[in-house]
Motif scaffolding. Structure first.
Motif, PDB file in Angstrom:
ATOM      1  N   PRO A  87     -64.234 -44.387 -44.995  1.00  0.00           N
ATOM      2  CA  PRO A  87     -65.515 -43.719 -45.650  1.00  0.00           C
ATOM      3  C   PRO A  87     -66.805 -44.266 -45.031  1.00  0.00           C
ATOM      4  N   ASP A  88     -66.885 -45.500 -44.740  1.00  0.00           N
ATOM      5  CA  ASP A  88     -67.944 -46.131 -44.086  1.00  0.00           C
ATOM      6  C   ASP A  88     -68.289 -45.637 -42.699  1.00  0.00           C
ATOM      7  N   ASP A  89     -67.411 -45.112 -42.093  1.00  0.00           N
ATOM      8  CA  ASP A  89     -67.604 -44.410 -40.885  1.00  0.00           C
ATOM      9  C   ASP A  89     -68.430 -43.083 -40.926  1.00  0.00           C
ATOM     10  N   THR A  90     -68.770 -42.553 -42.134  1.00  0.00           N
ATOM     11  CA  THR A  90     -69.412 -41.313 -42.319  1.00  0.00           C
ATOM     12  C   THR A  90     -70.795 -41.484 -41.675  1.00  0.00           C
ATOM     13  N   ALA A  91     -71.086 -40.508 -40.820  1.00  0.00           N
ATOM     14  CA  ALA A  91     -72.481 -40.589 -40.174  1.00  0.00           C
ATOM     15  C   ALA A  91     -72.557 -39.579 -39.413  1.00  0.00           C
ATOM     16  N   VAL A  92     -73.785 -39.426 -38.678  1.00  0.00           N
ATOM     17  CA  VAL A  92     -74.171 -38.420 -37.512  1.00  0.00           C
ATOM     18  C   VAL A  92     -73.840 -39.477 -36.333  1.00  0.00           C
ATOM     19  N   TYR A  93     -73.173 -38.885 -35.287  1.00  0.00           N
ATOM     20  CA  TYR A  93     -72.842 -39.811 -34.149  1.00  0.00           C
ATOM     21  C   TYR A  93     -73.361 -39.130 -33.090  1.00  0.00           C
ATOM     22  N   TYR A  94     -74.090 -39.857 -32.291  1.00  0.00           N
ATOM     23  CA  TYR A  94     -74.952 -39.317 -31.016  1.00  0.00           C
ATOM     24  C   TYR A  94     -74.276 -39.992 -29.690  1.00  0.00           C
ATOM     25  N   CYS A  95     -74.778 -39.337 -28.754  1.00  0.00           N
ATOM     26  CA  CYS A  95     -74.212 -39.904 -27.502  1.00  0.00           C
ATOM     27  C   CYS A  95     -75.683 -40.205 -26.748  1.00  0.00           C
ATOM     28  N   ALA A  96     -75.644 -41.158 -26.067  1.00  0.00           N
ATOM     29  CA  ALA A  96     -76.908 -41.698 -25.305  1.00  0.00           C
ATOM     30  C   ALA A  96     -76.633 -42.122 -23.976  1.00  0.00           C
ATOM     31  N   ALA A  97     -77.448 -41.919 -22.959  1.00  0.00           N
ATOM     32  CA  ALA A  97     -77.146 -42.284 -21.576  1.00  0.00           C
ATOM     33  C   ALA A  97     -78.651 -42.890 -21.077  1.00  0.00           C
ATOM     34  N   ASP A  98     -78.376 -43.567 -19.892  1.00  0.00           N
ATOM     35  CA  ASP A  98     -79.180 -44.195 -19.102  1.00  0.00           C
ATOM     36  C   ASP A  98     -80.298 -45.156 -19.718  1.00  0.00           C
ATOM     37  N   PRO A  99     -79.652 -46.218 -20.114  1.00  0.00           N
ATOM     38  CA  PRO A  99     -80.422 -47.313 -20.771  1.00  0.00           C
ATOM     39  C   PRO A  99     -81.400 -47.939 -19.760  1.00  0.00           C
ATOM     40  N   ASN A 100     -82.476 -48.510 -20.268  1.00  0.00           N
ATOM     41  CA  ASN A 100     -83.385 -49.151 -19.406  1.00  0.00           C
ATOM     42  C   ASN A 100     -82.721 -50.218 -18.758  1.00  0.00           C
ATOM     43  N   PRO A 101     -82.574 -50.438 -17.425  1.00  0.00           N
ATOM     44  CA  PRO A 101     -81.628 -51.433 -16.758  1.00  0.00           C
ATOM     45  C   PRO A 101     -82.384 -52.621 -17.002  1.00  0.00           C
ATOM     46  N   ARG A 102     -83.738 -52.930 -16.826  1.00  0.00           N
ATOM     47  CA  ARG A 102     -84.435 -54.095 -16.933  1.00  0.00           C
ATOM     48  C   ARG A 102     -84.138 -54.746 -18.417  1.00  0.00           C
ATOM     49  N   ALA A 103     -84.382 -53.753 -19.543  1.00  0.00           N
ATOM     50  CA  ALA A 103     -84.221 -54.263 -20.746  1.00  0.00           C
ATOM     51  C   ALA A 103     -82.872 -54.698 -21.084  1.00  0.00           C
ATOM     52  N   LEU A 104     -81.762 -53.733 -20.286  1.00  0.00           N
ATOM     53  CA  LEU A 104     -80.696 -54.224 -20.525  1.00  0.00           C
ATOM     54  C   LEU A 104     -80.109 -55.729 -20.246  1.00  0.00           C
ATOM     55  N   ILE A 105     -80.816 -56.040 -19.112  1.00  0.00           N
ATOM     56  CA  ILE A 105     -80.387 -57.594 -18.601  1.00  0.00           C
ATOM     57  C   ILE A 105     -81.326 -58.549 -19.489  1.00  0.00           C
TER      58      ILE A 105
END
Length: 133
Positions: A87-105
């Protein structure tokens, strides 16, 4: 520009499974990393799983061992197989793409789930998952 369309959500009983899909279109070559986030009512959006085109994957502790992220590069689709749902998995699930490469590092130590949602360039409209006990 990249367009993301999620599908596969719906109601399910605890212990059951669902498979979410995220179809990407447009300039998909720019999306070296794609991720799934979720947002439950009254809570902040949180990272669930991410995958790089290299095949490297990341999972949050709350779903590790139950969820599996995968990709089909031929169709530019990312999947989230969700097993042993709670039940704790109940949520709206979103797909995301193309993270900021500098922030990622610099800010996320290479883990895309540690990034703020604002660091992702593209988002889908979301698909709702409801797990009943």
């Amino acid at each position: 520009r990249v367009q993301l369309v999620e599908s596969g959500g719906g109601p399910v009983q605890a212990g059951g499974s669902l498979r979410l899909s995220c179809a990407a279109s447009g300039n998909t070559i720019a999306s070296a990393c794609m991720a799934w986030f979720r947002q439950a009512p009254g809570k902040e959006r949180e990272g669930v799983a991410a995958i790089f085109t290299s095949g490297a994957t990341y999972y949050s502790d709350s779903v590790k061992g139950r969820f599996t992220i995968s990709q089909d590069n031929a169709s530019d689709t990312v999947f989230l197989q969700m097993d042993s749902l709670k039940p704790d998995d109940t949520a709206v699930y979103y797909c995301a793409a193309d993270p900021n490469p500098r922030a990622l590092i610099t800010a996320a130590a290479g883990n895309p789930l540690n990034l703020a949602t604002s660091e992702y360039k593209y988002w889908g409209q979301g698909t709702e998952v409801t797990v009943s006990s």
